[in-house]
Write a protein that holds these residues in place. Structure first.
Motif, PDB file in Angstrom:
ATOM      1  N   ALA A   9      -2.088  -7.191  16.881  1.00 45.08           N
ATOM      2  CA  ALA A   9      -2.672  -8.527  17.040  1.00 45.08           C
ATOM      3  C   ALA A   9      -4.175  -8.559  16.773  1.00 45.08           C
ATOM      4  O   ALA A   9      -4.713  -9.616  16.438  1.00 45.08           O
ATOM      5  N   GLU A  10      -4.854  -7.430  16.893  1.00 44.75           N
ATOM      6  CA  GLU A  10      -6.295  -7.407  16.651  1.00 44.75           C
ATOM      7  C   GLU A  10      -6.525  -7.869  15.200  1.00 44.75           C
ATOM      8  O   GLU A  10      -5.866  -7.383  14.282  1.00 44.75           O
ATOM      9  N   PRO A  11      -7.425  -8.832  14.969  1.00 45.37           N
ATOM     10  CA  PRO A  11      -7.574  -9.444  13.640  1.00 45.37           C
ATOM     11  C   PRO A  11      -7.791  -8.482  12.471  1.00 45.37           C
ATOM     12  O   PRO A  11      -7.170  -8.640  11.416  1.00 45.37           O
ATOM     13  N   ASN A  12      -8.648  -7.481  12.630  1.00 42.59           N
ATOM     14  CA  ASN A  12      -8.873  -6.536  11.529  1.00 42.59           C
ATOM     15  C   ASN A  12      -7.622  -5.711  11.240  1.00 42.59           C
ATOM     16  O   ASN A  12      -7.290  -5.465  10.079  1.00 42.59           O
ATOM     17  N   ARG A  13      -6.934  -5.302  12.280  1.00 36.85           N
ATOM     18  CA  ARG A  13      -5.713  -4.502  12.091  1.00 36.85           C
ATOM     19  C   ARG A  13      -4.602  -5.346  11.481  1.00 36.85           C
ATOM     20  O   ARG A  13      -3.850  -4.869  10.626  1.00 36.85           O
ATOM     21  N   ALA A  32     -13.146  -2.581   1.207  1.00 36.77           N
ATOM     22  CA  ALA A  32     -13.781  -3.581   0.336  1.00 36.77           C
ATOM     23  C   ALA A  32     -13.420  -5.010   0.748  1.00 36.77           C
ATOM     24  O   ALA A  32     -14.100  -5.957   0.361  1.00 36.77           O
ATOM     25  N   ASN A  33     -12.377  -5.177   1.559  1.00 34.57           N
ATOM     26  CA  ASN A  33     -11.921  -6.496   1.995  1.00 34.57           C
ATOM     27  C   ASN A  33     -12.527  -6.944   3.326  1.00 34.57           C
ATOM     28  O   ASN A  33     -12.152  -8.000   3.840  1.00 34.57           O
ATOM     29  N   PHE A  34     -13.439  -6.152   3.870  1.00 29.56           N
ATOM     30  CA  PHE A  34     -13.984  -6.422   5.201  1.00 29.56           C
ATOM     31  C   PHE A  34     -15.506  -6.387   5.203  1.00 29.56           C
ATOM     32  O   PHE A  34     -16.120  -5.705   4.391  1.00 29.56           O
ATOM     33  N   ALA A  35     -16.076  -7.093   6.157  1.00 32.09           N
ATOM     34  CA  ALA A  35     -17.525  -7.097   6.329  1.00 32.09           C
ATOM     35  C   ALA A  35     -17.995  -5.937   7.207  1.00 32.09           C
ATOM     36  O   ALA A  35     -19.181  -5.698   7.324  1.00 32.09           O
ATOM     37  N   VAL A  36     -17.049  -5.223   7.832  1.00 34.85           N
ATOM     38  CA  VAL A  36     -17.409  -4.093   8.691  1.00 34.85           C
ATOM     39  C   VAL A  36     -17.457  -2.804   7.860  1.00 34.85           C
ATOM     40  O   VAL A  36     -17.015  -2.765   6.713  1.00 34.85           O
ATOM     41  N   SER A  37     -17.975  -1.741   8.451  1.00 37.43           N
ATOM     42  CA  SER A  37     -18.155  -0.480   7.724  1.00 37.43           C
ATOM     43  C   SER A  37     -16.824   0.201   7.393  1.00 37.43           C
ATOM     44  O   SER A  37     -15.797  -0.047   8.025  1.00 37.43           O
TER      45      SER A  37
END
Length: 109
Positions: A9-13, A32-37
């Motif tokens: 359920a965690e959005p990034n996962r 490449a699809n995320f704003a996090v590292s």
């Protein structure tokens, strides 16, 4: 073991699972699809691997991830059980609100 529903359920996962539904991808491709590292994405992937939703394959310096069909099947079953239980509870609550006399204990009379 962490809960499958909570983990997924965690959005990034959840987004990682959606991306991996297209097929195997490297950590770099996924990041490449995320704003996090990239490191944060690796940590999310490790959590998903720990609960059996994804599996990793190492090729040289790269690590590739794909969905684990058994883990995804377990997630689907967990979702089915969750929604069945939740819907049963909602029906019971709605019935109790509409017909409060149904909850009375017949031994009370």
């Amino acid at each position: 073991m962490p809960d499958l529903l909570e983990t997924a359920a965690e959005p990034n996962r959840r987004r990682l699972l959606q991306l991996l539904a297209r097929g195997e991808q490297s950590v770099t491709e996924l990041a490449a699809n995320f704003a996090v590292s990239r490191s944060a994405i690796s940590q999310h992937l490790l959590v998903l691997a720990d609960v059996g939703l994804v599996r990793a394959r190492k090729d040289g310096r790269n690590r590739y991830y794909s969905l684990d069909s058994g883990g995804m099947r377990s997630l689907r079953e967990s979702l089915d059980i969750f929604w069945t239980d939740e819907l049963d509870s909602l029906v019971a609550e709605a019935t109790a609100l509409q017909h409060p006399h149904l909850e009375e204990n017949p031994d009370d009379h």
